[in-house]
Design a protein around this motif. Structure first.
Motif, short mmCIF file in Angstrom:
data_model
loop_
_atom_site.label_atom_id
_atom_site.label_comp_id
_atom_site.label_asym_id
_atom_site.label_seq_id
_atom_site.Cartn_x
_atom_site.Cartn_y
_atom_site.Cartn_z
N LEU B 76 0.82 -1.21 0.00
CA LEU B 76 0.00 0.00 0.00
C LEU B 76 0.86 1.27 0.00
O LEU B 76 0.57 2.23 -0.71
N ALA B 77 1.92 1.26 0.82
CA ALA B 77 2.74 2.47 0.94
C ALA B 77 3.35 2.84 -0.41
O ALA B 77 3.29 3.99 -0.84
N TRP B 80 0.90 4.43 -2.95
CA TRP B 80 0.39 5.80 -2.80
C TRP B 80 1.40 6.87 -3.25
O TRP B 80 1.17 8.07 -3.07
N LEU B 235 2.70 -1.94 4.56
CA LEU B 235 2.21 -0.65 5.04
C LEU B 235 3.31 0.39 5.19
O LEU B 235 3.07 1.49 5.68
N TYR B 236 4.52 0.02 4.84
CA TYR B 236 5.60 1.02 4.82
C TYR B 236 6.57 0.68 3.69
O TYR B 236 6.50 -0.40 3.10
N LEU B 237 7.46 1.60 3.41
CA LEU B 237 8.42 1.43 2.31
C LEU B 237 9.60 0.58 2.78
O LEU B 237 9.91 0.57 3.97
N PRO B 238 10.25 -0.17 1.96
CA PRO B 238 10.19 -0.17 0.48
C PRO B 238 9.17 -1.15 -0.10
O PRO B 238 9.24 -1.44 -1.29
N PRO B 246 14.15 5.14 -1.78
CA PRO B 246 13.93 6.58 -1.95
C PRO B 246 14.11 7.05 -3.39
O PRO B 246 13.32 7.84 -3.90
N TRP B 249 11.12 5.92 -5.46
CA TRP B 249 9.93 6.68 -5.07
C TRP B 249 9.90 8.02 -5.81
O TRP B 249 8.93 8.37 -6.46
N VAL B 250 11.02 8.75 -5.73
CA VAL B 250 11.07 10.10 -6.33
C VAL B 250 11.04 10.01 -7.86
O VAL B 250 10.27 10.71 -8.53
N TRP B 253 7.47 9.05 -9.42
CA TRP B 253 6.42 10.08 -9.52
C TRP B 253 6.81 11.20 -10.48
O TRP B 253 5.94 11.74 -11.19
#
Lengths: 86, 497
Positions: B76-77, B80, B235-238, B246, B249-250, B253
């Protein structure tokens, strides 16, 4: 660059939201989520990002209503187009 | 019982198809036989239509099927990260879209390539070459994207009809519907059907998510509690596979946000608003729509992971869950919503690529003296011809196309600097833009196929970095161009910056 006060506030909120939802700040939130996966029964990580971006969306609504400069731009463009049509 | 279900499923499906045909046909009441009207409605869309066509076009079959698959695969993390490309493109719709709209009114832009050719016009043959590169990149990626939408929906037709409608027949129905809507009314028919589909897919999807989560676990909070106990790493990264570092993620998006803004079928909508006021409010509503469509997706995605933890094709879990945990009629209705999500994107894409072929290739290089009516008819022929191409691609289901599709948002993201720079920076030149577009695309190809995601950064982000740097450096080294300077000065006089 001439931004009105309203635009400055709105763009600052957007930039802060981007900063808050990316590393390194997001790494701190992520560490917290490992120990507290749920907050009020909702996934903490998801809730955190949802709140941040809801603030941006609400700000966008307020900006669209309140920023006078945007309204003046709309009127100015309408006027230019009317002249060009004539 | 199964035969009755199949019958009900087919009735629901064809009712939806019939409704779309009627809406598209009704839109022709306002039709004018010109390519401007076919490509952009002549800039006549009001708030509701513009906002819903932008939103429904933006959210494809991925919104319905892919998001659950994504949560199943990465958690989920990680999923989003989506929130960035839900809100930021809507804000860009105002900041960038309003400027593009103003220029389209001044210079009469109606396509992707003619915008580039217009703003970089002083570059002469370089600007022409640039417009071809931009048009072809947009054309290639969007056409393949359309074919993939068709594949996903053919599978749904098969499921709803309990196998009576085969995959191939489902594909043909979907493509015929997509071609008909685009052919009969151009952007107006597409936008009208998008309006109906946008409302329907929002309602169907949210209720569908709530129903499945409640039926499977007794409520969405129970799903979350169960997930926190059994699959907390989601429920959390990665995330489950450790993929969302990180950097990823960046870069993800950035790639998808910029790539989607620069997609031809999204870009064309910047020309279609009736006024700046309409564009402003459409942007505001789009931000809310794109984000809150996903309000219950976490519950559905985690339900899928909890119930089918090792499913080999997680993108197919939504229909499986609906059929397992809701009455068949309800499931068929929700899946008609998935059809709406895919169709609203696919017909917009078909419309965009046929506009590119007509305005950016046919008119300047084959028949420069063609009048509006001739181009209108030519574009309609392209709609049919490209519909056939989409069908051929879909039927062969080739792996290579899927790989190229993975480059789609990355490929258009690399064009973002070229498209947006002349709205704000008068120093940018056509030579720099051409070098930026070519080197940006080469970078995307190399970091997709040869050195995959170097330093953990996605290929699209590498494309954006290289194309931006090339654009800045070459612009500084080449002579200022009058057309870009004029555009920036004109926009600055209106917007103040």
């Amino acid at each position: 660059m001439s931004l009105s006060l309203g635009e400055k506030i709105f763009y600052t909120i957007v930039i802060l939201a981007i900063i808050a939802s990316n590393p390194p700040i997001l790494n701190l939130v992520n560490e917290y989520c490992k120990d507290h996966p749920l907050t009020w029964g909702i996934p903490t990580f998801w809730l955190y990002l949802e709140i941040i971006w809801t603030i941006v969306i609400v700000s966008f609504v307020i900006a669209a209503f309140k920023i006078e400069k945007w309204k003046r731009i709309e009127e100015k463009v309408e006027e230019i187009l009317r002249k060009e049509v004539r | 019982m199964s035969e009755l279900e199949a019958f009900i499923g087919i009735v629901i499906l064809f009712s939806w198809v019939f409704l779309m045909v009627i809406v598209a046909w009704l839109s022709t009441k306002y039709r004018r036989l010109s390519v401007v009207d076919f490509a952009t409605t002549g800039g006549t869309l009001g708030l509701l239509t513009l906002f819903l066509t932008y939103s429904a076009t933006y959210h494809s079959a991925y919104a319905f099927m892919g998001t659950t698959g994504f949560i199943h695969t990465h958690g989920l993390a990680a999923w989003w990260d989506n929130v960035h490309w839900c809100v930021l493109p809507a804000i860009a719709f105002w900041i960038i879209g309003s400027r593009v709209w103003v220029l389209s009114k001044k210079y009469g832009f109606i396509s992707y390539g003619d915008y580039v050719k217009g703003v970089y016009g002083s570059g002469g043959s370089i600007a022409t070459a640039l417009s071809i590169v931009v048009a072809l990149v947009g054309f290639l990626f969007v056409l393949l994207y359309t074919a993939i939408q068709a594949l996903g929906i053919a599978y749904l037709f098969n499921v709803i009809s309990r196998g009576i409608i085969t995959f191939e027949i489902g594909l043909v129905i979907f493509i015929l519907l997509m071609v008909f809507i685009t052919w009969i009314g151009g952007l107006r028919a597409v936008a009208w059907t998008d309006t109906v589909q946008g409302i329907f897919m929002l309602v169907a999807y949210i209720i569908g998510c709530a129903w499945v989560a409640s039926a499977a676990f007794g409520g969405i909070f129970n799903v979350f509690a169960e997930a926190a106990q059994k699959i907390p790493e989601g429920l959390y990264l990665p995330g489950f596979k450790g993929a969302f570092t990180p950097q990823m993620w960046v870069s993800t998006w950035i790639t998808i946000t910029l790539g989607m803004i620069a997609m031809p079928h999204v870009w064309i909508r910047y020309y279609a608003g009736k006024s700046l006021r309409v564009i402003k409010w459409a942007a505001v509503f789009t931000a809310a729509y794109l984000t809150y469509l996903y309000i219950l997706t976490p519950a559905l995605g985690l339900t899928a992971k909890l119930l089918y933890p090792d499913h080999p094709t997680p993108d197919k879990l939504v229909p499986i869950l609906l059929l397992e945990y809701s009455p068949f009629v309800f499931a068929a209705f929700v899946m008609a919503g998935a059809l709406a999500a895919a169709l609203s994107t696919a017909d917009s894409q078909l419309h965009a690529v046929s506009t590119i072929l007509t305005v950016d290739i046919y008119k300047p290089f084959i028949k420069p003296d063609a009048d509006e009516r001739h181009l209108y008819h030519i574009e309609r022929w392209f709609v049919i011809a490209l519909g056939v191409v989409v069908a051929l691609i879909s039927f062969t289901r080739p792996g290579l196309f899927i790989t190229i599709l993975a480059m789609a948002t990355a490929g258009t993201a690399a064009l973002f600097p070229v498209l947006v720079a002349p709205l704000f920076w008068k120093r940018v030149t056509s030579k720099a833009a051409l070098a930026s577009a070519i080197l940006g695309e080469i970078t995307v190809a190399l970091t997709t196929f040869v050195w995959k995601n170097p330093l953990g950064i996605s290929s699209g982000a590498w494309g954006v970095i290289v194309s931006s740097l090339v654009l800045i450096i070459v612009s500084m080294a080449t002579k200022l161009e009058k057309s870009v300077e004029e555009c920036v000065t004109y926009l600055k006089a209106i917007f103040g910056y």
